[in-house]
Design an enzyme around this catalytic site. Structure first.
Site, PDB file in Angstrom:
ATOM      1  N   ARG A   1      44.807  45.248  31.489  1.00  0.00           N
ATOM      2  CA  ARG A   1      45.793  45.055  32.559  1.00  0.00           C
ATOM      3  C   ARG A   1      47.186  44.837  31.962  1.00  0.00           C
ATOM      4  O   ARG A   1      48.183  45.352  32.475  1.00  0.00           O
ATOM      5  CB  ARG A   1      45.394  43.872  33.446  1.00  0.00           C
ATOM      6  CG  ARG A   1      44.277  44.231  34.428  1.00  0.00           C
ATOM      7  CD  ARG A   1      43.490  43.023  34.912  1.00  0.00           C
ATOM      8  NE  ARG A   1      44.290  42.033  35.603  1.00  0.00           N
ATOM      9  CZ  ARG A   1      43.926  40.761  35.777  1.00  0.00           C
ATOM     10  NH1 ARG A   1      42.758  40.328  35.314  1.00  0.00           N
ATOM     11  NH2 ARG A   1      44.701  39.936  36.412  1.00  0.00           N
TER      12      ARG A   1
ATOM     13  N   ARG B   1      37.578  36.174  39.517  1.00  0.00           N
ATOM     14  CA  ARG B   1      37.808  37.606  39.714  1.00  0.00           C
ATOM     15  C   ARG B   1      37.080  38.399  38.636  1.00  0.00           C
ATOM     16  O   ARG B   1      37.080  38.013  37.477  1.00  0.00           O
ATOM     17  CB  ARG B   1      39.313  37.889  39.619  1.00  0.00           C
ATOM     18  CG  ARG B   1      40.013  37.833  40.950  1.00  0.00           C
ATOM     19  CD  ARG B   1      41.500  37.889  40.790  1.00  0.00           C
ATOM     20  NE  ARG B   1      41.969  39.050  40.030  1.00  0.00           N
ATOM     21  CZ  ARG B   1      43.253  39.366  39.892  1.00  0.00           C
ATOM     22  NH1 ARG B   1      44.182  38.620  40.469  1.00  0.00           N
ATOM     23  NH2 ARG B   1      43.615  40.417  39.188  1.00  0.00           N
TER      24      ARG B   1
ATOM     25  N   LYS C   1      53.180  35.528  40.096  1.00  0.00           N
ATOM     26  CA  LYS C   1      53.700  36.264  41.266  1.00  0.00           C
ATOM     27  C   LYS C   1      53.025  35.806  42.553  1.00  0.00           C
ATOM     28  O   LYS C   1      53.684  35.570  43.550  1.00  0.00           O
ATOM     29  CB  LYS C   1      53.391  37.768  41.174  1.00  0.00           C
ATOM     30  CG  LYS C   1      54.049  38.533  40.081  1.00  0.00           C
ATOM     31  CD  LYS C   1      53.743  40.026  40.228  1.00  0.00           C
ATOM     32  CE  LYS C   1      52.256  40.383  40.158  1.00  0.00           C
ATOM     33  NZ  LYS C   1      51.616  40.332  38.866  1.00  0.00           N
TER      34      LYS C   1
ATOM     35  N   ARG D   1      54.201  49.496  41.260  1.00  0.00           N
ATOM     36  CA  ARG D   1      53.793  49.290  39.871  1.00  0.00           C
ATOM     37  C   ARG D   1      54.034  50.511  39.015  1.00  0.00           C
ATOM     38  O   ARG D   1      53.778  50.465  37.803  1.00  0.00           O
ATOM     39  CB  ARG D   1      52.289  48.976  39.835  1.00  0.00           C
ATOM     40  CG  ARG D   1      51.960  47.511  39.589  1.00  0.00           C
ATOM     41  CD  ARG D   1      50.477  47.411  39.815  1.00  0.00           C
ATOM     42  NE  ARG D   1      49.822  46.365  39.109  1.00  0.00           N
ATOM     43  CZ  ARG D   1      49.423  45.220  39.691  1.00  0.00           C
ATOM     44  NH1 ARG D   1      49.724  44.963  40.935  1.00  0.00           N
ATOM     45  NH2 ARG D   1      48.734  44.354  39.009  1.00  0.00           N
TER      46      ARG D   1
ATOM     47  N   ARG E   1      43.052  29.814  35.234  1.00  0.00           N
ATOM     48  CA  ARG E   1      42.746  30.200  36.622  1.00  0.00           C
ATOM     49  C   ARG E   1      41.231  30.346  36.804  1.00  0.00           C
ATOM     50  O   ARG E   1      40.677  29.883  37.796  1.00  0.00           O
ATOM     51  CB  ARG E   1      43.466  31.521  36.955  1.00  0.00           C
ATOM     52  CG  ARG E   1      43.100  32.100  38.304  1.00  0.00           C
ATOM     53  CD  ARG E   1      44.109  33.117  38.784  1.00  0.00           C
ATOM     54  NE  ARG E   1      43.997  34.400  38.091  1.00  0.00           N
ATOM     55  CZ  ARG E   1      44.874  35.394  38.213  1.00  0.00           C
ATOM     56  NH1 ARG E   1      45.933  35.250  38.967  1.00  0.00           N
ATOM     57  NH2 ARG E   1      44.706  36.529  37.580  1.00  0.00           N
TER      58      ARG E   1
END
Ligand code: ADP
Length: 193
Positions: free
Chosen positions: A150, A139, A13, A88, A127
């Site tokens: 998540r 992160r 996204k 969300r 990532r």
């Protein structure tokens, strides 16, 4: 143009939202980025959100709704924006509809990036590796346990929202397993039809 991008964590996204924002000269509104900035700046929002984000759970609707409402009131959002990571929950979607109605605006497109669950963890780990290789800091929520949480939040709270937009005849699903440029092209095709 007002666009919503949906997809599980790791679906791409953020990458797509950034590209679309550049091409269409409208801002990318990533609630994840806004919340991380709030945590870094130690604002009241950041202090409320930090522990929840570290657990991989969704922060309360009222907090995110207020943040988005303040943001879309800003001048640079007048011609449109790309929502990345919001709404969300069904409550957030309803709040968004109300915020826009007040201004006489509405969402023009709702796009879902579909990616197989098994690929998502691999993407997150890539990532992390890429960020570390570039000398950056990963992160805090990009680790296996938090990522699983998540994904779970997405399945339980966000996926039902797809039906909300599907019922309204607004949802378009795109195969997010394709290469990044193909995904961008598919999104652009939706926007021009
Ligand atoms: P991802 O989609 O890859 O999980 P984000 O950067 O969009 O990552 O979000 C990171 C975290 O920020 C989420 O796990 C959640 O705690 C919080 N967050 C972001 N957007 C929202 C939202 N709309 N509602 C509630 N929490 C949110």
């Amino acid at each position: 143009m007002r666009l919503i991008l949906f997809g599980p964590p790791g679906a791409g996204k953020g990458t797509q939202a950034q590209r679309l924002a550049e091409r269409h000269s409208i801002p990318q509104l990533s609630t994840g980025d806004m919340l991380r900035a709030a945590v870094t700046n130690d604002t009241e929002t950041g202090r409320r959100a930090k522990a929840i984000m570290d657990r991989g759970e969704l922060v309360p609707d009222d907090l995110v709704n207020q943040m988005v409402s303040d943001r879309i009131d800003q001048e640079d959002c007048r011609k449109g924006f790309i929502l990345d990571g919001f709404p969300r929950t069904v409550a957030q979607a309803e709040a968004l509809t109300a915020m826009l109605e007040q201004k006489g605006d509405k969402i023009d497109a709702v796009i879902e990036l579909k990616v197989e669950q098994a690929s998502l963890i691999t993407r997150m780990e890539k990532r992390v590796a890429d960020t570390l290789a570039a000398g950056g800091t990963a992160r805090r929520d990009d680790n296996r346990d938090t990522f699983a949480r998540r994904l779970d939040e997405y399945q339980h709270k966000t996926a039902p929202l797809l039906n909300y937009y599907r019922r309204r005849g607004e949802l378009v699903s795109i195969d997010g397993m394709q290469g990044m440029d193909v995904v961008t092209r598919d999104i652009e095709n939706v926007l021009t039809t």
